[in-house]
Motif scaffolding. Structure first.
Motif, short mmCIF file in Angstrom:
data_model
loop_
_atom_site.label_atom_id
_atom_site.label_comp_id
_atom_site.label_asym_id
_atom_site.label_seq_id
_atom_site.Cartn_x
_atom_site.Cartn_y
_atom_site.Cartn_z
N GLY A 143 0.80 -1.21 0.00
CA GLY A 143 0.00 0.00 0.00
C GLY A 143 0.84 1.27 0.00
O GLY A 143 2.04 1.24 0.21
N LEU A 144 0.15 2.39 -0.24
CA LEU A 144 0.79 3.70 -0.25
C LEU A 144 0.42 4.44 1.03
O LEU A 144 -0.76 4.50 1.40
CB LEU A 144 0.34 4.50 -1.47
CG LEU A 144 0.66 3.88 -2.83
CD1 LEU A 144 0.11 4.75 -3.95
CD2 LEU A 144 2.16 3.67 -2.99
N ASP B 150 -2.75 -1.12 11.89
CA ASP B 150 -4.17 -1.45 11.83
C ASP B 150 -4.49 -1.97 10.42
O ASP B 150 -4.31 -1.26 9.44
CB ASP B 150 -5.02 -0.23 12.17
CG ASP B 150 -6.49 -0.58 12.36
OD1 ASP B 150 -6.78 -1.72 12.76
OD2 ASP B 150 -7.33 0.30 12.09
N GLY B 151 -4.95 -3.21 10.33
CA GLY B 151 -5.22 -3.82 9.03
C GLY B 151 -4.13 -4.79 8.60
O GLY B 151 -4.26 -5.46 7.58
N ASP C 104 -5.87 -6.83 5.71
CA ASP C 104 -7.30 -6.62 5.55
C ASP C 104 -7.47 -5.50 4.53
O ASP C 104 -7.41 -4.31 4.86
CB ASP C 104 -7.93 -6.23 6.90
CG ASP C 104 -9.44 -6.08 6.83
OD1 ASP C 104 -9.96 -5.82 5.72
OD2 ASP C 104 -10.08 -6.21 7.88
N LEU C 105 -7.64 -5.89 3.27
CA LEU C 105 -7.71 -4.91 2.18
C LEU C 105 -8.98 -4.04 2.26
O LEU C 105 -8.95 -2.87 1.87
CB LEU C 105 -7.63 -5.60 0.82
CG LEU C 105 -6.28 -6.25 0.50
CD1 LEU C 105 -6.35 -6.96 -0.84
CD2 LEU C 105 -5.16 -5.24 0.52
N SER D 212 -8.46 -0.17 2.36
CA SER D 212 -8.87 0.54 1.15
C SER D 212 -9.78 1.74 1.44
O SER D 212 -9.99 2.58 0.57
CB SER D 212 -9.54 -0.41 0.16
OG SER D 212 -10.77 -0.87 0.68
N LYS D 213 -10.30 1.83 2.65
CA LYS D 213 -11.12 2.99 3.02
C LYS D 213 -10.28 4.27 3.07
O LYS D 213 -10.77 5.35 2.79
CB LYS D 213 -11.80 2.76 4.37
CG LYS D 213 -12.88 1.70 4.30
CD LYS D 213 -13.47 1.40 5.65
CE LYS D 213 -14.49 0.27 5.51
NZ LYS D 213 -14.78 -0.38 6.75
#
Length: 157
Positions: A85-86, A94-95, A117-118, A122-123
Motif C-alpha cells: 500500500g501507499l 491497523d489492518g 485486511d484490504l 482501502s477505506k
C-alpha cells in the motif's frame, strides 16, 4: 532493466500473491513511480483479505512491526522490498498482521509473511503492493510485462 544470467532457484523473484501485475511507473507515488528506491513491479489484489508471501528466498532483513513493508536479502546479494500500500505506515499496523516471522529470520519464497485486511485499508489507502529490487548486486534483472500472476509465478524474465 535487469536480467539474471545463470539464474538459480535462489535468485528467483516470484509473485507474493495472486493479482494483476503492472508497471511500477503507474503507481500513484513518485518515490516508487520514478524508481527512486529501485526498479520493480506493482500488484493489485481483488480479495478482501490477502496473505502476502515472501517473493524470494533469503534473510528477512527488514520487517516493520506495522506489517506494511518487509525486505529480503538473497544469498546473491540482491535485495527485494515488498511495500504493501501507499502511505500505509500511517495505519500504524491497523489492518496488518505479521505472521510468525521476525526480522533476521531465514525465509523461503512463498513463506507467508503478513496478512492484510484490504477492505479496512482501502477505506483510507491505495492498496497497491510494490515489489522493488533495492539492490541488484551487479545483476541484470528484467521484470515481465504487465499480466495476471498467480502466487509463485516468476516476476522476472
Amino acid at each position: 532493466m535487469f536480467h539474471l544470467f545463470n539464474r538459480k532457484k535462489e535468485d528467483l523473484i516470484v509473485a507474493p500473491f495472486d493479482g494483476e501485475m503492472f508497471s511500477i511507473t503507474k503507481v500513484n507515488d513518485p518515490v516508487f513511480a520514478q524508481k527512486m528506491m529501485g526498479d520493480g513491479i506493482a500488484l493489485k489484489s481483488t480479495k478482501d483479505k490477502l496473505t502476502v508471501c515472501a517473493p524470494a528466498t533469503g534473510q528477512l532483513e527488514v520487517l516493520f512491526n506495522t506489517g506494511h513493508a518487509f525486505g529480503i536479502a538473497l544469498e546473491s546479494g540482491v535485495k527485494v522490498l515488498v511495500h504493501i500500500g501507499l502511505d500505509t505506515v500511517n495505519a500504524q499496523g491497523d489492518g496488518f498482521k505479521v505472521l510468525n516471522k521476525k526480522q533476521g529470520d531465514f525465509v523461503k519464497a512463498l513463506d507467508p509473511i503478513v496478512e492484510v485486511d484490504l477492505v479496512k485499508l482501502s477505506k483510507d489507502y491505495d492498496t497497491t503492493v510494490m515489489v522493488v529490487v533495492t539492490e541488484a548486486a551487479g545483476k541484470q534483472i528484467t521484470f515481465k510485462k504487465p499480466m495476471h500472476v498467480a502466487l509463485g509465478d516468476s516476476l522476472i524474465q
